[in-house]
Design a protein around this motif. Structure first.
Motif, mmCIF file in Angstrom:
data_model
loop_
_atom_site.group_PDB
_atom_site.id
_atom_site.type_symbol
_atom_site.label_atom_id
_atom_site.label_comp_id
_atom_site.label_asym_id
_atom_site.label_seq_id
_atom_site.Cartn_x
_atom_site.Cartn_y
_atom_site.Cartn_z
ATOM 1 N N LYS A 57 46.548 39.240 35.309
ATOM 2 C CA LYS A 57 47.176 40.566 35.408
ATOM 3 C C LYS A 57 48.696 40.453 35.314
ATOM 4 C CE LYS A 57 43.588 42.942 38.099
ATOM 5 N NZ LYS A 57 43.238 43.544 39.410
ATOM 6 N N GLU A 58 49.253 39.449 35.988
ATOM 7 C CA GLU A 58 50.697 39.241 35.929
ATOM 8 C C GLU A 58 51.143 38.897 34.516
ATOM 9 O OE1 GLU A 58 51.679 36.238 38.744
ATOM 10 O OE2 GLU A 58 51.134 37.452 40.489
ATOM 11 N N GLY A 59 50.348 38.060 33.837
ATOM 12 C CA GLY A 59 50.680 37.693 32.471
ATOM 13 C C GLY A 59 50.663 38.886 31.534
ATOM 14 N N TYR A 60 49.655 39.715 31.660
ATOM 15 C CA TYR A 60 49.572 40.904 30.814
ATOM 16 C C TYR A 60 50.709 41.870 31.117
ATOM 17 C CZ TYR A 60 45.182 40.114 28.327
ATOM 18 O OH TYR A 60 44.224 39.651 27.468
ATOM 19 N N ALA A 61 51.053 42.001 32.408
ATOM 20 C CA ALA A 61 52.155 42.892 32.788
ATOM 21 C C ALA A 61 53.474 42.392 32.215
ATOM 22 C CB ALA A 61 52.234 42.986 34.313
ATOM 23 N N ARG A 62 53.635 41.072 32.197
ATOM 24 C CA ARG A 62 54.870 40.482 31.680
ATOM 25 C C ARG A 62 55.053 40.813 30.206
ATOM 26 N NH1 ARG A 62 53.874 35.913 33.505
ATOM 27 N NH2 ARG A 62 53.181 34.757 31.662
ATOM 28 N N TYR A 63 53.945 40.864 29.482
ATOM 29 C CA TYR A 63 54.020 41.170 28.053
ATOM 30 C C TYR A 63 53.746 42.649 27.762
ATOM 31 C CZ TYR A 63 54.326 36.220 26.988
ATOM 32 O OH TYR A 63 54.754 34.912 26.904
ATOM 33 N N ARG A 64 53.632 43.421 28.846
ATOM 34 C CA ARG A 64 53.398 44.866 28.722
ATOM 35 C C ARG A 64 52.179 45.152 27.844
ATOM 36 N NH1 ARG A 64 59.620 47.209 27.980
ATOM 37 N NH2 ARG A 64 60.416 46.339 29.953
ATOM 38 N N THR A 65 51.139 44.391 28.137
ATOM 39 C CA THR A 65 49.876 44.525 27.403
ATOM 40 C C THR A 65 48.798 45.008 28.365
ATOM 41 O OG1 THR A 65 50.511 42.691 25.956
ATOM 42 C CG2 THR A 65 48.186 43.302 25.980
ATOM 43 N N LYS A 66 47.964 45.912 27.909
ATOM 44 C CA LYS A 66 46.904 46.449 28.764
ATOM 45 C C LYS A 66 45.750 45.455 28.869
ATOM 46 C CE LYS A 66 43.742 50.362 29.339
ATOM 47 N NZ LYS A 66 43.264 51.643 28.776
ATOM 48 N N LEU A 67 45.318 45.203 30.099
ATOM 49 C CA LEU A 67 44.175 44.327 30.354
ATOM 50 C C LEU A 67 42.921 45.183 30.463
ATOM 51 C CD1 LEU A 67 42.963 41.543 31.115
ATOM 52 C CD2 LEU A 67 43.527 42.074 33.497
ATOM 53 N N SER A 68 41.978 44.970 29.544
ATOM 54 C CA SER A 68 40.758 45.776 29.563
ATOM 55 C C SER A 68 39.834 45.334 30.688
ATOM 56 C CB SER A 68 40.025 45.654 28.226
ATOM 57 O OG SER A 68 39.468 44.363 28.078
ATOM 58 N N ALA A 69 38.982 46.249 31.117
ATOM 59 C CA ALA A 69 38.021 45.934 32.178
ATOM 60 C C ALA A 69 37.054 44.841 31.725
ATOM 61 C CB ALA A 69 37.252 47.195 32.566
ATOM 62 N N ALA A 70 36.708 44.841 30.442
ATOM 63 C CA ALA A 70 35.774 43.832 29.922
ATOM 64 C C ALA A 70 36.378 42.436 29.994
ATOM 65 C CB ALA A 70 35.398 44.170 28.477
ATOM 66 N N VAL A 71 37.650 42.302 29.626
ATOM 67 C CA VAL A 71 38.301 40.995 29.687
ATOM 68 C C VAL A 71 38.484 40.572 31.142
ATOM 69 C CG1 VAL A 71 40.464 39.760 29.249
ATOM 70 C CG2 VAL A 71 39.446 41.169 27.454
ATOM 71 N N ALA A 72 38.831 41.510 32.011
ATOM 72 C CA ALA A 72 38.998 41.193 33.432
ATOM 73 C C ALA A 72 37.693 40.663 34.029
ATOM 74 C CB ALA A 72 39.471 42.430 34.192
ATOM 75 N N ALA A 73 36.586 41.312 33.681
ATOM 76 C CA ALA A 73 35.287 40.864 34.190
ATOM 77 C C ALA A 73 34.954 39.478 33.671
ATOM 78 C CB ALA A 73 34.203 41.864 33.786
ATOM 79 N N ARG A 74 35.312 39.215 32.431
ATOM 80 C CA ARG A 74 35.025 37.903 31.858
ATOM 81 C C ARG A 74 35.892 36.826 32.507
ATOM 82 N NH1 ARG A 74 33.852 37.314 25.429
ATOM 83 N NH2 ARG A 74 32.558 39.110 25.981
ATOM 84 N N VAL A 75 37.121 37.158 32.852
ATOM 85 C CA VAL A 75 37.993 36.207 33.553
ATOM 86 C C VAL A 75 37.336 35.762 34.854
ATOM 87 C CG1 VAL A 75 40.168 35.961 34.820
ATOM 88 C CG2 VAL A 75 40.161 37.026 32.557
ATOM 89 N N GLU A 76 36.798 36.712 35.589
ATOM 90 C CA GLU A 76 36.174 36.397 36.875
ATOM 91 C C GLU A 76 34.898 35.582 36.721
ATOM 92 O OE1 GLU A 76 36.109 40.466 38.629
ATOM 93 O OE2 GLU A 76 37.342 39.515 40.178
ATOM 94 N N ALA A 77 34.261 35.667 35.555
ATOM 95 C CA ALA A 77 33.005 34.939 35.329
ATOM 96 C C ALA A 77 33.234 33.510 34.837
ATOM 97 C CB ALA A 77 32.138 35.692 34.317
ATOM 98 N N CYS A 78 34.478 33.182 34.460
ATOM 99 C CA CYS A 78 34.756 31.856 33.904
ATOM 100 C C CYS A 78 34.679 30.777 34.972
ATOM 101 C CB CYS A 78 36.133 31.839 33.240
ATOM 102 S SG CYS A 78 36.191 32.768 31.692
ATOM 103 N N ARG A 79 34.107 29.630 34.587
ATOM 104 C CA ARG A 79 33.921 28.522 35.529
ATOM 105 C C ARG A 79 34.487 27.206 35.019
ATOM 106 N NH1 ARG A 79 27.743 28.146 36.609
ATOM 107 N NH2 ARG A 79 28.440 26.840 38.343
ATOM 108 N N SER A 80 34.907 27.169 33.769
ATOM 109 C CA SER A 80 35.399 25.906 33.211
ATOM 110 C C SER A 80 36.384 26.181 32.083
ATOM 111 C CB SER A 80 34.239 25.061 32.689
ATOM 112 O OG SER A 80 33.550 25.755 31.662
ATOM 113 N N VAL A 81 37.087 25.123 31.688
ATOM 114 C CA VAL A 81 38.124 25.239 30.661
ATOM 115 C C VAL A 81 37.957 24.112 29.642
ATOM 116 C CG1 VAL A 81 40.609 25.374 30.204
ATOM 117 C CG2 VAL A 81 39.711 26.119 32.415
ATOM 118 N N MET A 82 38.177 24.441 28.381
ATOM 119 C CA MET A 82 38.303 23.425 27.336
ATOM 120 C C MET A 82 39.726 23.530 26.793
ATOM 121 S SD MET A 82 36.385 21.059 25.870
ATOM 122 C CE MET A 82 34.668 21.488 25.490
#
Length: 272
Positions: A57-82
């Motif tokens: 949310k902070e990153g999107y606010a910094r770039y003045r970009t709207k964070l969609s609910a779908a992307v927010a939900a997917r962020v919370e579902a993430c468990r790993s990184v490549m």
């Protein structure tokens, strides 16, 4: 050229490490078949820091970009990184196109960060990659001849298989007995917890057997996203009832039961 890309995925960390190894083998096999290829391609590493929803949310606010609910939900579902270090140019390096596509086709409902915000849903990234030229034949050649399939017990209580001769001598009786036992277990398993224990056993056995893991990884690759997340949940947290798994996976219990049944059948087909 971007310095670093990240793929944030709902896969369990171990599944992401398995994917790193699988991708590395695919790249090595391709380069062996195409020694003249000089495309730039990222170093693929399983691991990295997951971003919390507040950070995003902070990153999107910094770039003045709207964070969609779908992307927010997917962020919370993430468990790993490549992490993809020093990637090639997607408009120039065909091998990089194929490697990224290869990963995104296997990381579930993921998010991609190309060096900085915004986060791109994996399906949107794949749509863009479909318009670019990939490396012909990438992923089609295995890194090594497929080993003979190792056999393992069909139920958690079965003894370990000894020598190949002893195993083959007992195979007929063991299969018949385990099939009857599995049928009885399914009939009595109203909550799905016993089936979950069987699936967990099959997955755990594969992790300890490099030969068997090749077949199991292929099963998981062909399994729908919910099935892969169910498998990851069992590996991370252990067997549990369908209702409990459904809550963790944010799915309906009947959907979990359906993919779990199919996953167990597919695993049994390759494990014997």
């Amino acid at each position: 050229m971007s310095a670093t890309w990240w793929i944030y995925s709902p896969l369990a960390p171990q599944a992401m490490r398995d994917l790193e190894a699988e991708c590395e083998r695919a790249v090595e096999a391709f380069l062996e078949e195409h020694p003249g290829c000089d495309d730039e391609v990222a170093e693929v590493l399983a691991g990295g820091e997951l971003r919390s929803l507040d950070e995003v949310k902070e990153g999107y606010a910094r770039y003045r970009t709207k964070l969609s609910a779908a992307v927010a939900a997917r962020v919370e579902a993430c468990r790993s990184v490549m992490t993809l270090e020093r990637p090639g140019d997607l408009d120039v390096d065909a091998l990089q196109v194929s490697v990224l596509r290869y990963l995104l086709e296997r990381t579930g409902e993921a998010l991609v960060m190309f060096n900085d915000y915004p986060l791109v849903p994996s399906e949107h990234a794949l749509e863009n990659l479909a318009e670019k030229e990939g490396a012909e034949g990438f992923g089609a050649t295995p890194a090594a001849p497929k080993p003979r399939r190792a056999r393992m017990p069909a139920t958690a209580g079965a003894a370990k298989v000894g020598s190949a001769k002893a195993g083959s001598a007992k195979a007929g009786a063991a299969k018949a007995g385990s099939a009857k036992a599995a049928t009885a277990e399914v009939e009595e398993d109203a909550t799905g917890e016993e089936r979950a224990a069987r699936v967990e056993h099959l997955l755990s056995a594969a992790r300890d057997n490099p030969e068997l893991s090749i077949d199991v990884v292929e099963v998981l690759r062909k399994t729908p996203d919910l099935g892969r997340r169910y498998a990851a949940l069992l590996i991370e947290e252990g067997s549990q009832a369908d209702a409990s798994a459904a809550k963790s996976l944010r799915a309906a219990p009947e959907e979990v039961a359906s993919v779990a049944d199919k996953l167990e059948a597919a695993l049994r087909a390759v494990t014997g």
